[in-house]
Design a protein around this motif. Structure first.
Motif, PDB file in Angstrom:
ATOM      1  N   SER A  98     -24.888 -33.273 -54.246  1.00  0.00           N
ATOM      2  CA  SER A  98     -23.755 -32.500 -53.532  1.00  0.00           C
ATOM      3  C   SER A  98     -24.010 -31.720 -52.237  1.00  0.00           C
ATOM      4  O   SER A  98     -23.474 -32.083 -51.329  1.00  0.00           O
ATOM      5  N   GLU A  99     -25.082 -31.121 -52.353  1.00  0.00           N
ATOM      6  CA  GLU A  99     -25.572 -30.598 -51.118  1.00  0.00           C
ATOM      7  C   GLU A  99     -26.052 -31.570 -49.911  1.00  0.00           C
ATOM      8  O   GLU A  99     -25.687 -31.465 -48.918  1.00  0.00           O
ATOM      9  N   MET A 100     -26.651 -32.603 -50.367  1.00  0.00           N
ATOM     10  CA  MET A 100     -26.967 -33.820 -49.379  1.00  0.00           C
ATOM     11  C   MET A 100     -25.849 -34.227 -48.614  1.00  0.00           C
ATOM     12  O   MET A 100     -25.849 -34.427 -47.662  1.00  0.00           O
ATOM     13  N   VAL A 101     -24.881 -34.758 -49.564  1.00  0.00           N
ATOM     14  CA  VAL A 101     -23.617 -35.288 -49.029  1.00  0.00           C
ATOM     15  C   VAL A 101     -22.906 -34.549 -48.175  1.00  0.00           C
ATOM     16  O   VAL A 101     -22.118 -34.737 -47.282  1.00  0.00           O
ATOM     17  N   GLN A 102     -22.990 -33.157 -48.372  1.00  0.00           N
ATOM     18  CA  GLN A 102     -22.357 -32.324 -47.357  1.00  0.00           C
ATOM     19  C   GLN A 102     -22.963 -31.742 -46.406  1.00  0.00           C
ATOM     20  O   GLN A 102     -22.660 -31.176 -45.571  1.00  0.00           O
ATOM     21  N   GLY A 103     -24.243 -32.492 -46.189  1.00  0.00           N
ATOM     22  CA  GLY A 103     -25.159 -32.285 -44.970  1.00  0.00           C
ATOM     23  C   GLY A 103     -25.852 -30.761 -44.960  1.00  0.00           C
ATOM     24  O   GLY A 103     -26.411 -30.426 -43.979  1.00  0.00           O
ATOM     25  N   GLU A 117     -30.217 -41.566 -51.854  1.00  0.00           N
ATOM     26  CA  GLU A 117     -30.729 -41.074 -50.256  1.00  0.00           C
ATOM     27  C   GLU A 117     -29.769 -41.809 -49.520  1.00  0.00           C
ATOM     28  O   GLU A 117     -29.488 -41.478 -48.265  1.00  0.00           O
ATOM     29  N   ALA A 118     -29.433 -43.190 -49.899  1.00  0.00           N
ATOM     30  CA  ALA A 118     -28.663 -44.160 -49.066  1.00  0.00           C
ATOM     31  C   ALA A 118     -27.085 -43.387 -48.829  1.00  0.00           C
ATOM     32  O   ALA A 118     -26.526 -43.881 -47.868  1.00  0.00           O
ATOM     33  N   LEU A 119     -26.713 -42.636 -49.518  1.00  0.00           N
ATOM     34  CA  LEU A 119     -25.394 -41.691 -49.477  1.00  0.00           C
ATOM     35  C   LEU A 119     -25.374 -40.754 -48.483  1.00  0.00           C
ATOM     36  O   LEU A 119     -24.328 -40.084 -48.399  1.00  0.00           O
ATOM     37  N   GLN A 120     -26.617 -40.512 -48.026  1.00  0.00           N
ATOM     38  CA  GLN A 120     -26.706 -39.398 -47.185  1.00  0.00           C
ATOM     39  C   GLN A 120     -25.708 -39.372 -45.956  1.00  0.00           C
ATOM     40  O   GLN A 120     -25.312 -38.233 -45.691  1.00  0.00           O
ATOM     41  N   GLY A 121     -25.650 -40.451 -45.447  1.00  0.00           N
ATOM     42  CA  GLY A 121     -24.834 -40.747 -44.106  1.00  0.00           C
ATOM     43  C   GLY A 121     -23.210 -40.377 -44.450  1.00  0.00           C
ATOM     44  O   GLY A 121     -22.609 -40.351 -43.533  1.00  0.00           O
ATOM     45  N   PRO A 126     -16.336 -36.854 -43.714  1.00  0.00           N
ATOM     46  CA  PRO A 126     -15.898 -35.865 -44.545  1.00  0.00           C
ATOM     47  C   PRO A 126     -14.814 -36.413 -45.770  1.00  0.00           C
ATOM     48  O   PRO A 126     -14.866 -36.119 -46.793  1.00  0.00           O
ATOM     49  N   ALA A 127     -13.976 -37.303 -45.302  1.00  0.00           N
ATOM     50  CA  ALA A 127     -13.068 -37.872 -46.412  1.00  0.00           C
ATOM     51  C   ALA A 127     -13.640 -38.678 -47.286  1.00  0.00           C
ATOM     52  O   ALA A 127     -13.133 -38.735 -48.583  1.00  0.00           O
ATOM     53  N   ARG A 128     -14.875 -39.178 -47.069  1.00  0.00           N
ATOM     54  CA  ARG A 128     -15.626 -40.103 -48.080  1.00  0.00           C
ATOM     55  C   ARG A 128     -16.445 -39.106 -49.198  1.00  0.00           C
ATOM     56  O   ARG A 128     -16.904 -39.955 -49.923  1.00  0.00           O
ATOM     57  N   ALA A 132     -17.938 -40.209 -52.799  1.00  0.00           N
ATOM     58  CA  ALA A 132     -19.340 -40.406 -53.228  1.00  0.00           C
ATOM     59  C   ALA A 132     -19.725 -39.683 -54.280  1.00  0.00           C
ATOM     60  O   ALA A 132     -20.425 -39.782 -55.182  1.00  0.00           O
ATOM     61  N   THR A 133     -18.717 -38.367 -54.478  1.00  0.00           N
ATOM     62  CA  THR A 133     -19.145 -37.450 -55.405  1.00  0.00           C
ATOM     63  C   THR A 133     -18.122 -37.529 -56.779  1.00  0.00           C
ATOM     64  O   THR A 133     -18.304 -36.741 -58.009  1.00  0.00           O
ATOM     65  N   LEU A 134     -17.328 -38.428 -56.828  1.00  0.00           N
ATOM     66  CA  LEU A 134     -16.528 -38.778 -58.144  1.00  0.00           C
ATOM     67  C   LEU A 134     -17.256 -38.903 -59.364  1.00  0.00           C
ATOM     68  O   LEU A 134     -16.844 -38.123 -60.448  1.00  0.00           O
ATOM     69  N   ALA A 135     -18.020 -39.806 -59.195  1.00  0.00           N
ATOM     70  CA  ALA A 135     -18.642 -40.166 -60.560  1.00  0.00           C
ATOM     71  C   ALA A 135     -19.549 -38.864 -61.052  1.00  0.00           C
ATOM     72  O   ALA A 135     -19.734 -38.588 -62.087  1.00  0.00           O
ATOM     73  N   TRP A 136     -20.312 -38.113 -60.021  1.00  0.00           N
ATOM     74  CA  TRP A 136     -21.077 -37.021 -60.357  1.00  0.00           C
ATOM     75  C   TRP A 136     -20.296 -35.925 -60.784  1.00  0.00           C
ATOM     76  O   TRP A 136     -20.802 -35.224 -61.641  1.00  0.00           O
ATOM     77  N   LYS A 137     -18.948 -35.551 -60.331  1.00  0.00           N
ATOM     78  CA  LYS A 137     -18.171 -34.621 -60.941  1.00  0.00           C
ATOM     79  C   LYS A 137     -17.905 -35.159 -62.224  1.00  0.00           C
ATOM     80  O   LYS A 137     -17.766 -33.969 -63.255  1.00  0.00           O
TER      81      LYS A 137
END
Length: 145
Positions: A98-103, A117-121, A126-128, A132-137
Motif C-alpha cells: 500500500s505504501e509503495m503504490v502510494q509513492g 514491484e512491477a506495480l510501483q508505477g 492515482p485513479a489506478r 491495484a489494491t483491491l485484492a489486497w484490501k
C-alpha cells in the motif's frame, strides 16, 4: 533507451504476464476457506478472494473476478505472495504494498517483493491505485475477521 524506460518496459511485461497467465485463479472449497467479495465501483473491478488459513498461516489463496489488467495481475501477485506466510507477515506485506503504490517510502529489505514491484508505477496514476489494491484490501478484510 534509458534505464528507466527499460525498467518500465520490464514492469509492463510482468504485469501483462500475470494478467494473461494468472496464478492461483480459481476457487477453494468453501468448507475450508474464507471467501471475501470486493469491488471497485469507480471502474467495475470485482474480486472474489478465497483464503485457506490454518494455525495463523495462509495455506492457500485463490481468486476469481473481472477487471482491468492492474487489478487482476495484482490479485495474481498477491495470492502468490501470501501463500505460506503467517497472517502477521501477509498483513505486513500488504501494508508495504500500500505504501509503495502510494509513492511513500517503504521497507523493501524485510521482504523480497518480487513481481509486486512491477506495480510501483501505479503511483503515477492515482485513479489506478484502487485497482491495484483491491485484492489486497480483500485479503486484509478476510484476515482481520
Amino acid at each position: 533507451m534509458s534505464m528507466q524506460s527499460n525498467l518500465d518496459t520490464l514492469y509492463r511485461q510482468v504485469i501483462m504476464d500475470h494478467y494473461k497467465n494468472p496464478r492461483n485463479r480459481g476457487e477453494l472449497d468453501e468448507n475450508d476457506a474464507l471467501t471475501i467479495n470486493m469491488n471497485n465501483p469507480s471502474c467495475g473491478d470485482r474480486i472474489q478472494l478465497h483464503l485457506q488459513v490454518e494455525n495463523d498461516q495462509v495455506v492457500d489463496a485463490k481468486f476469481t473476478g473481472e477487471g482491468c489488467s492492474i487489478s487482476l495481475s495484482s490479485a495474481s501477485m498477491m495470492t502468490d505472495t501470501v501463500k505460506g506466510k503467517s497472517i502477521e507477515e501477509a498483513l505486513e506485506i500488504s501494508g508495504i504494498f500500500s505504501e509503495m503504490v502510494q509513492g511513500k517510502e517503504y521497507d523493501d529489505e524485510k521482504y523480497d517483493l518480487g513481481d509486486i514491484e512491477a506495480l510501483q508505477g501505479v503511483t503515477k496514476f492515482p485513479a489506478r491505485i484502487k485497482c491495484a489494491t483491491l485484492a489486497w484490501k480483500a485479503m486484509e478484510k478476510g484476515l482481520d475477521e
